[in-house]
Design an enzyme around this catalytic site. Structure first.
Site, PDB file in Angstrom:
ATOM      1  N   LYS A  22     -16.505   8.811  -7.705  1.00  0.00           N
ATOM      2  CA  LYS A  22     -17.347   9.451  -9.125  1.00  0.00           C
ATOM      3  C   LYS A  22     -16.480   9.431 -10.043  1.00  0.00           C
ATOM      4  O   LYS A  22     -17.732   8.567 -11.198  1.00  0.00           O
ATOM      5  CB  LYS A  22     -17.674  10.556  -8.207  1.00  0.00           C
ATOM      6  CG  LYS A  22     -18.316  11.786  -9.995  1.00  0.00           C
ATOM      7  CD  LYS A  22     -18.212  13.131  -9.572  1.00  0.00           C
ATOM      8  CE  LYS A  22     -16.718  13.923  -9.737  1.00  0.00           C
ATOM      9  NZ  LYS A  22     -16.539  14.167 -10.989  1.00  0.00           N
ATOM     10  N   ASN A  23     -15.235   9.088 -10.762  1.00  0.00           N
ATOM     11  CA  ASN A  23     -14.300   9.395 -11.581  1.00  0.00           C
ATOM     12  C   ASN A  23     -14.142   7.685 -11.605  1.00  0.00           C
ATOM     13  O   ASN A  23     -13.430   7.710 -13.172  1.00  0.00           O
ATOM     14  CB  ASN A  23     -13.204  10.752 -10.993  1.00  0.00           C
ATOM     15  CG  ASN A  23     -13.470  12.090 -11.327  1.00  0.00           C
ATOM     16  OD1 ASN A  23     -15.189  12.360 -11.477  1.00  0.00           O
ATOM     17  ND2 ASN A  23     -13.101  12.508 -10.618  1.00  0.00           N
ATOM     18  N   CYS A 126     -15.189  25.217 -19.452  1.00  0.00           N
ATOM     19  CA  CYS A 126     -16.230  24.728 -18.163  1.00  0.00           C
ATOM     20  C   CYS A 126     -14.874  25.648 -17.389  1.00  0.00           C
ATOM     21  O   CYS A 126     -14.351  26.339 -17.431  1.00  0.00           O
ATOM     22  CB  CYS A 126     -15.687  23.183 -17.875  1.00  0.00           C
ATOM     23  SG  CYS A 126     -14.307  23.032 -16.870  1.00  0.00           S
ATOM     24  N   ARG A 131     -10.050  23.070 -20.390  1.00  0.00           N
ATOM     25  CA  ARG A 131     -10.399  21.712 -21.191  1.00  0.00           C
ATOM     26  C   ARG A 131      -9.739  21.256 -21.873  1.00  0.00           C
ATOM     27  O   ARG A 131     -11.624  21.088 -22.368  1.00  0.00           O
ATOM     28  CB  ARG A 131     -11.209  21.064 -20.007  1.00  0.00           C
ATOM     29  CG  ARG A 131     -10.474  21.722 -18.418  1.00  0.00           C
ATOM     30  CD  ARG A 131     -12.054  20.978 -17.447  1.00  0.00           C
ATOM     31  NE  ARG A 131     -11.402  19.599 -17.794  1.00  0.00           N
ATOM     32  CZ  ARG A 131     -12.764  19.081 -16.414  1.00  0.00           C
ATOM     33  NH1 ARG A 131     -13.049  19.756 -15.970  1.00  0.00           N
ATOM     34  NH2 ARG A 131     -12.188  17.683 -16.428  1.00  0.00           N
ATOM     35  N   ASP A 316      -7.827  17.476  -7.357  1.00  0.00           N
ATOM     36  CA  ASP A 316      -8.795  17.491  -6.672  1.00  0.00           C
ATOM     37  C   ASP A 316      -9.512  17.644  -5.053  1.00  0.00           C
ATOM     38  O   ASP A 316     -10.086  18.098  -4.886  1.00  0.00           O
ATOM     39  CB  ASP A 316     -10.026  16.688  -6.980  1.00  0.00           C
ATOM     40  CG  ASP A 316     -10.074  16.327  -9.177  1.00  0.00           C
ATOM     41  OD1 ASP A 316     -10.034  17.262  -9.771  1.00  0.00           O
ATOM     42  OD2 ASP A 316     -10.391  15.187  -9.225  1.00  0.00           O
ATOM     43  N   ARG A 408     -23.084  16.600  -6.855  1.00  0.00           N
ATOM     44  CA  ARG A 408     -22.333  15.849  -8.267  1.00  0.00           C
ATOM     45  C   ARG A 408     -21.612  15.256  -8.230  1.00  0.00           C
ATOM     46  O   ARG A 408     -21.431  14.612  -8.710  1.00  0.00           O
ATOM     47  CB  ARG A 408     -21.987  17.005  -9.367  1.00  0.00           C
ATOM     48  CG  ARG A 408     -22.710  18.296 -10.001  1.00  0.00           C
ATOM     49  CD  ARG A 408     -22.512  19.017 -11.236  1.00  0.00           C
ATOM     50  NE  ARG A 408     -21.665  17.956 -12.388  1.00  0.00           N
ATOM     51  CZ  ARG A 408     -21.017  18.409 -13.614  1.00  0.00           C
ATOM     52  NH1 ARG A 408     -21.099  19.771 -13.872  1.00  0.00           N
ATOM     53  NH2 ARG A 408     -21.139  17.496 -14.114  1.00  0.00           N
TER      54      ARG A 408
HETATM   55  C1  EPZ Z   1     -10.366  13.821 -14.538  1.00  0.00           C
HETATM   56  O1  EPZ Z   1     -10.805  14.818 -15.717  1.00  0.00           O
HETATM   57  C2  EPZ Z   1     -11.348  13.915 -13.591  1.00  0.00           C
HETATM   58  N1  EPZ Z   1     -12.431  13.381 -14.080  1.00  0.00           N
HETATM   59  C3  EPZ Z   1     -10.876  15.357 -12.658  1.00  0.00           C
HETATM   60  O2  EPZ Z   1     -11.835  15.500 -11.876  1.00  0.00           O
HETATM   61  C4  EPZ Z   1      -9.593  15.510 -12.487  1.00  0.00           C
HETATM   62  O3  EPZ Z   1      -9.679  16.955 -12.403  1.00  0.00           O
HETATM   63  C5  EPZ Z   1      -8.927  15.238 -13.851  1.00  0.00           C
HETATM   64  O4  EPZ Z   1      -8.743  14.019 -14.399  1.00  0.00           O
HETATM   65  C6  EPZ Z   1      -7.213  15.202 -13.359  1.00  0.00           C
HETATM   66  O5  EPZ Z   1      -6.900  14.764 -12.399  1.00  0.00           O
HETATM   67  C7  EPZ Z   1     -13.515  12.934 -14.463  1.00  0.00           C
HETATM   68  O6  EPZ Z   1     -12.479  11.444 -13.667  1.00  0.00           O
HETATM   69  C8  EPZ Z   1     -14.737  12.310 -14.337  1.00  0.00           C
HETATM   70  P1  EPZ Z   1      -6.983  15.480 -18.140  1.00  0.00           P
HETATM   71  P2  EPZ Z   1     -10.187  15.163 -17.133  1.00  0.00           P
HETATM   72  O7  EPZ Z   1      -7.227  14.547 -19.375  1.00  0.00           O
HETATM   73  O8  EPZ Z   1      -9.894  13.242 -17.456  1.00  0.00           O
HETATM   74  C9  EPZ Z   1      -5.237  18.732 -20.348  1.00  0.00           C
HETATM   75  C10 EPZ Z   1     -13.553  16.619 -10.332  1.00  0.00           C
HETATM   76  O9  EPZ Z   1     -13.925  17.074  -9.647  1.00  0.00           O
HETATM   77  N2  EPZ Z   1      -5.732  17.819 -21.839  1.00  0.00           N
HETATM   78  O10 EPZ Z   1      -6.682  14.534 -16.810  1.00  0.00           O
HETATM   79  O11 EPZ Z   1     -10.828  15.392 -17.702  1.00  0.00           O
HETATM   80  C11 EPZ Z   1      -5.903  18.926 -19.439  1.00  0.00           C
HETATM   81  O12 EPZ Z   1      -6.836  20.689 -19.886  1.00  0.00           O
HETATM   82  C12 EPZ Z   1     -12.230  16.528 -11.440  1.00  0.00           C
HETATM   83  O13 EPZ Z   1     -14.130  15.784 -10.037  1.00  0.00           O
HETATM   84  C13 EPZ Z   1      -4.900  18.661 -22.557  1.00  0.00           C
HETATM   85  O14 EPZ Z   1      -4.723  19.534 -23.123  1.00  0.00           O
HETATM   86  O15 EPZ Z   1      -8.445  15.498 -16.987  1.00  0.00           O
HETATM   87  C14 EPZ Z   1      -5.859  19.182 -18.330  1.00  0.00           C
HETATM   88  O16 EPZ Z   1      -4.600  20.381 -18.019  1.00  0.00           O
HETATM   89  C15 EPZ Z   1     -12.806  17.565 -12.564  1.00  0.00           C
HETATM   90  N3  EPZ Z   1      -5.999  17.729 -24.185  1.00  0.00           N
HETATM   91  C16 EPZ Z   1      -4.698  17.921 -18.401  1.00  0.00           C
HETATM   92  O17 EPZ Z   1      -4.312  17.517 -19.530  1.00  0.00           O
HETATM   93  C17 EPZ Z   1      -6.455  17.099 -23.959  1.00  0.00           C
HETATM   94  O18 EPZ Z   1      -7.763  16.363 -24.740  1.00  0.00           O
HETATM   95  C18 EPZ Z   1      -5.102  16.740 -17.733  1.00  0.00           C
HETATM   96  O19 EPZ Z   1      -6.738  16.650 -18.062  1.00  0.00           O
HETATM   97  C19 EPZ Z   1      -7.195  16.275 -22.219  1.00  0.00           C
HETATM   98  C20 EPZ Z   1      -6.042  17.010 -21.692  1.00  0.00           C
END
Ligand code: EPZ
Length: 429
Positions: A22-23, A126, A131, A316, A408
């Site tokens: 998915k991701n 969310c 996030r 995840d 999903r």
């Molecule tokens: C991706 O989300 C995945 N989603 C998530 O999968 C996964 O949990 C996550 O990466 C971490 O591995 C998809 O690929 C579609 P991040 P993403 O930006 O990219 C902080 C699932 O269940 N952050 O790596 O949104 C954030 O809050 C899901 O399939 C900021 O502070 O995650 C988090 O603490 C849910 N500012 C950390 O970074 C930003 O601008 C990592 O988030 C962006 C992120």
């Protein structure tokens, strides 16, 4: 609303085909916006999120054609999706759509890079934490975009096109890395991305972009270099197998006992998680056909795990591991470092008899002799599937409500588990 009924206590034996990730699928579909030529994706999973993203892309004028299984393809092969963004008619991604799926915010980057402007709703909160998207916005600014926030929308402009720059992420972000790579691919000049996410899905998307004509090196490492090109072209790409689905079913087998081949899975995509499972008492072996997981007779051992960006233990899979540890012989500790609020499954697992105490970001799980079925529900997809894992080992019947979360991210979950001997059924309506 559909529910899933599970009667626990049966071991899992047989073969579970692993779907496309998915991701990786979601950013790959979004990357289609970078070119006026057709992008063909194979091994795309049948998931609610894919349908939703199709609608979001349609809104920009993108044609998305889903075709079912290919003739001669394996029984469970994924679908092929043909995407053509030849005519982008609208560069706005509205709140009604973006709020349903956070990853759709990522359309900002290709729209901006190709069209010189994008107007994308902020995704909002969310269930697994706040996030924010500040780092994604920072990345676009580093490439010369002018950004304004108005009425809940991010307005990004680069009338003369983006230009290469240096992007240093203060923390690892998967989405930030995806948007940086996509935007930099069409920027004028060279971009260096430091502290990039090393997740296999980042590498998969970069591999596809390279086939489209992008000049990217270092994807899969913490330093990615992108030399911008003026245009990207057509290609065909097969989505890599889903490491989170793989890890989830591996944990289900460790929980129930039995012997299952996770067909098509690639062990190197989740080595840390497989190592944890071996420490917990499962037997794991990588074969040409996939990953084989078994547990026969041995009791589950407690583990100490902290989630981390790849190649660490994935957030995840945190909820699923916690479900498993509810039956360990002793006390486990799981610390969540990626999302501050990703413990919504704890209260629901408690309804099945689990003993879990939370202290900030650390959960202490005291293994119990038995879990007992109960009605449960969850607020995100990994939490939901952790309840399924617990239910497979619980005495009696568990009803998992709000199955749309599962839909999903898990393709035909009840079918895949049912074929391996689980007593599981979907109750529609
Ligand atoms: C991706 O989300 C995945 N989603 C998530 O999968 C996964 O949990 C996550 O990466 C971490 O591995 C998809 O690929 C579609 P991040 P993403 O930006 O990219 C902080 C699932 O269940 N952050 O790596 O949104 C954030 O809050 C899901 O399939 C900021 O502070 O995650 C988090 O603490 C849910 N500012 C950390 O970074 C930003 O601008 C990592 O988030 C962006 C992120």
């Amino acid at each position: 609303m559909d529910r899933i009924r599970i009667k626990g206590g049966r071991p899992l034996n047989g073969t579970i085909p692993i779907s496309g990730a998915k991701n990786a699928t979601l950013p790959l579909m979004i990357a289609s916006l970078l070119t006026e030529d057709t992008l063909v994706l194979d091994n795309v999973p049948h998931l609610a999120d894919v349908i939703l993203l199709q609608r979001i892309l349609n809104n920009h004028g993108v044609d998305v054609m889903l075709s079912g299984k290919r003739s001669g393809g394996a029984e469970n092969s994924g679908q092929t999706v043909k995407i053509s963004a030849a005519n982008i008619v609208d560069t706005t991604a509205p709140y009604e759509l973006v709020s349903k799926m956070r990853a759709s915010f990522w359309v900002l980057a290709p729209l901006l890079a190709r069209m010189g402007e994008a107007r994308v709703s902020l995704p909002g909160g969310c269930a697994i934490g706040t996030r924010p998207v500040d780092l994604l916005i920072m990345a676009m600014e580093r490439l010369g975009a002018q950004i304004d926030i108005e009425g809940g929308y991010v307005l990004a402009r680069a009338p003369k096109g983006l230009r290469g720059g240096e992007i240093v992420f203060p923390k690892v972000t998967v989405g930030g890395t995806h948007v940086a790579v996509m935007a930099a691919s069409l920027a004028n000049g060279t971009t260096v991305i430091e502290n990039a996410a090393r997740e296999p899905e980042v590498k998969d998307v970069a591999d596809c972009l390279v086939k489209m004509g992008a000049k990217i090196s270092g994807a899969g490492t913490a330093r990615i270099e992108v030399e911008g090109v003026s245009k990207l072209g057509p290609t065909r790409h097969s989505v890599l197998p889903d490491r989170i689905e793989t890890g989830t079913y591996a944990m289900a087998v460790a929980m129930t006992g039995g012997d299952v081949l996770l067909e098509g899975a690639r062990a190197e995509l989740l080595q840390t998680a497989l190592d944890v499972l071996e420490r917990a008492g499962a037997t794991v072996s990588a074969t040409n056909a996939g990953v084989r997981v078994s547990r026969n007779g041995v009791g589950l051992q407690p583990v100490e795990v902290t989630t981390a960006p790849f190649p660490g233990f994935p957030t995840d899979l945190q909820a699923q591991l916690m479900a498993l540890m509810t039956r360990a012989k002793g006390t486990s500790h799981i610390t969540e470092t990626i999302f501050e609020n990703r413990f919504m499954h704890v209260q629901e697992l408690a309804r099945l008899g689990a003993r879990i105490a939370l202290d900030g970001q650390m959960a202490t799980i005291e293994g119990v002799e038995r879990l007992k079925g109960a009605p449960v529900m969850a607020t995100d997809l990994r939490a939901s599937v952790s309840l399924v894992i617990a239910a497979l080992a619980a005495e009696g019947e568990t009803i998992v409500n709000r199955v749309y979360h599962l839909d999903r991210g898990f393709e035909r979950l009840e079918d895949k588990l049912g074929r391996c001997g689980a007593e599981i059924e979907r109750i529609s309506g």
